[in-house]
Each structure stands twice: as structure tokens, then as C-alpha cells.
Enzyme design. Structure first.
Site, PDB file in Angstrom:
ATOM      1  N   GLU A   9      -0.684  -8.523   5.106  1.00 54.71           N
ATOM      2  CA  GLU A   9      -0.415  -8.766   6.526  1.00 54.71           C
ATOM      3  C   GLU A   9      -1.674  -8.792   7.391  1.00 54.71           C
ATOM      4  O   GLU A   9      -1.642  -9.222   8.543  1.00 54.71           O
ATOM      5  CB  GLU A   9       0.584  -7.716   7.056  1.00 54.71           C
ATOM      6  CG  GLU A   9       0.035  -6.328   7.279  1.00 54.71           C
ATOM      7  CD  GLU A   9      -0.200  -5.481   6.033  1.00 54.71           C
ATOM      8  OE1 GLU A   9      -0.644  -4.335   6.199  1.00 54.71           O
ATOM      9  OE2 GLU A   9       0.056  -5.952   4.902  1.00 54.71           O
ATOM     10  N   CYS A  19       0.837  -1.204   0.000  1.00 53.38           N
ATOM     11  CA  CYS A  19       0.000   0.000   0.000  1.00 53.38           C
ATOM     12  C   CYS A  19       0.877   1.261   0.000  1.00 53.38           C
ATOM     13  O   CYS A  19       1.502   1.563  -1.001  1.00 53.38           O
ATOM     14  CB  CYS A  19      -0.990  -0.045   1.164  1.00 53.38           C
ATOM     15  SG  CYS A  19      -2.376   1.090   0.977  1.00 53.38           S
ATOM     16  N   HIS A  25      -3.176  -5.192   1.513  1.00 49.92           N
ATOM     17  CA  HIS A  25      -2.553  -5.456   2.820  1.00 49.92           C
ATOM     18  C   HIS A  25      -2.517  -6.959   3.121  1.00 49.92           C
ATOM     19  O   HIS A  25      -3.367  -7.463   3.851  1.00 49.92           O
ATOM     20  CB  HIS A  25      -3.342  -4.753   3.930  1.00 49.92           C
ATOM     21  CG  HIS A  25      -3.196  -3.268   3.926  1.00 49.92           C
ATOM     22  ND1 HIS A  25      -2.220  -2.615   4.645  1.00 49.92           N
ATOM     23  CD2 HIS A  25      -3.904  -2.306   3.280  1.00 49.92           C
ATOM     24  CE1 HIS A  25      -2.332  -1.315   4.445  1.00 49.92           C
ATOM     25  NE2 HIS A  25      -3.345  -1.104   3.621  1.00 49.92           N
TER      26      HIS A  25
END
Length: 195
Positions: free
Chosen positions: A171, A78, A169
Site C-alpha cells: 500500500e 506485515c 507494505h
């Protein structure tokens, strides 16, 4: 293998968890000199303008550029992708400016337009649950850039040599396959450096 997460802003803890789940050592990088010890670096999502101010405030830019020049892998998610890009739509100057892509900020809308979608990531994984939050996208990619994923015709994941970037994202999910892919990139770069 030591992988750092730039710890200035953003989803730092989540990246640390993902690195550890992928079998590497994770370190939160708060000071420029800590980069010297790292084999790879993740630049997390967050707010790219704020992150740039903090990079300048703490004198990170020369060390980040040295890190890239040393051939060490860097992975931006991002806002991290925006920081790695050589060109950012609407800006005259890039930030770190090492990956041969043009990126447009917030191209999937504002915070309230955040969404999740399944993506096939070329050579990495299929049906990845990608979380998009105020995400950028890659408008143009240089000839040496490998496009790994698109969403509705827009490039959202790419790799150029030692650099990996994605709009979303990874994660924020329990699927660590993209982080594991980056860990393999770091292992390969480390091996190459020893030869």
C-alpha cells in the site's frame, strides 16, 4: 463489492486508496458489527501486539473468526500477516490463527534496517517495488499454501485459499497490482457464495 480495512492502527488510508484504485468500494472498519456488511477484509501493517490489544479491547476477535469461517477473503500485510498466521515464533497462541503458516516477527531487522527491493510475485506481477519495514517472514508454510514470493530465500508472500499475506507494505507504493489481485479473490469468493 465492499472491502473493509481494519481501522485500529497502521497504514489504513493507504489501503483505502489502493482498494479504490483497484475498482472496489473501501470502508474503514472501526467496530466489529461493521464486518457483517463486508465482502473482504484487509488487515494493515502496524504493530501486531498493539493491534491485538485493540482487537481485544473492542471485541473484534469473535467477529474476525466468524468472517474467516464464512469463507470471506482476508489479506494481511506485515503485522496483518502475523495476525492471520496459525503459528508465531516465540508465542504459544496465535492471534486470529486462520492461515496455515508459521511467521517470525521482525525477521528483517528493526526500523532502521527498513529497505526496498524488487520482487516477482507469482501469478500477480513482476518487478514489484516491495517496501519492508520491521517485516516478518514466513518460516514454514502448510501443504495447501501457495508461495507467491521469496526474498533471499525467505517466503514473503503467500496465499491459502481465501487468505493472502505478505511481509511487506504494497500500500506504500503506487503499484496496486497486489490489491487488485485481492479484489479479484473477493469477487471470486462472492460469486462462489451465490452459486
Amino acid at each position: 463489492m465492499k472491502i473493509g480495512v481494519l481501522g485500529l492502527q497502521g497504514a489504513v488510508r493507504e489501503h483505502v486508496r489502493s482498494i479504490m484504485a483497484s475498482g472496489a468500494e473501501a470502508y474503514v472498519i472501526k467496530w466489529p458489527e461493521e464486518l457483517k456488511e463486508m465482502d473482504g477484509l484487509i488487515i494493515p501493517g502496524g504493530e501486531s501486539t498493539t493491534m491485538r490489544k485493540l482487537i481485544d479491547k473492542y471485541g473484534f476477535m469473535p467477529e474476525l473468526k466468524k468472517f474467516a469461517e464464512a469463507g470471506k477473503p482476508m489479506y494481511g500485510t506485515c503485522a496483518g500477516l502475523i495476525l492471520l498466521a496459525k503459528r508465531v515464533v516465540g508465542y504459544n497462541e496465535p492471534h486470529i490463527g486462520v492461515m496455515d503458516v508459521t511467521v517470525e516477527r521482525n525477521s528483517f531487522g528493526r526500523q532502521k534496517e527498513s529497505f526496498e527491493t524488487e520482487l516477482d510475485i507469482n501469478g500477480v506481477t513482476e518487478n514489484f517495488a516491495a517496501v519492508f519495514i520491521r517485516a516478518p517472514h514466513i518460516v514454514e508454510a502448510g501443504e495447501n499454501v501457495e508461495i507467491l514470493a521469496k526474498h533471499e530465500g525467505r517466503i514473503v508472500a503467500a496465499r491459502e485459499g481465501q487468505f493472502l499475506g505478505c511481509s511487506f507494505h504494497p500500500e506504500l507504493t503506487d503499484d496496486h497490482s497486489i490489491t487488485a489481485y485481492f479484489v479479484r479473490m473477493v469477487a471470486e469468493a462472492k460469486e462462489k457464495a451465490l452459486v
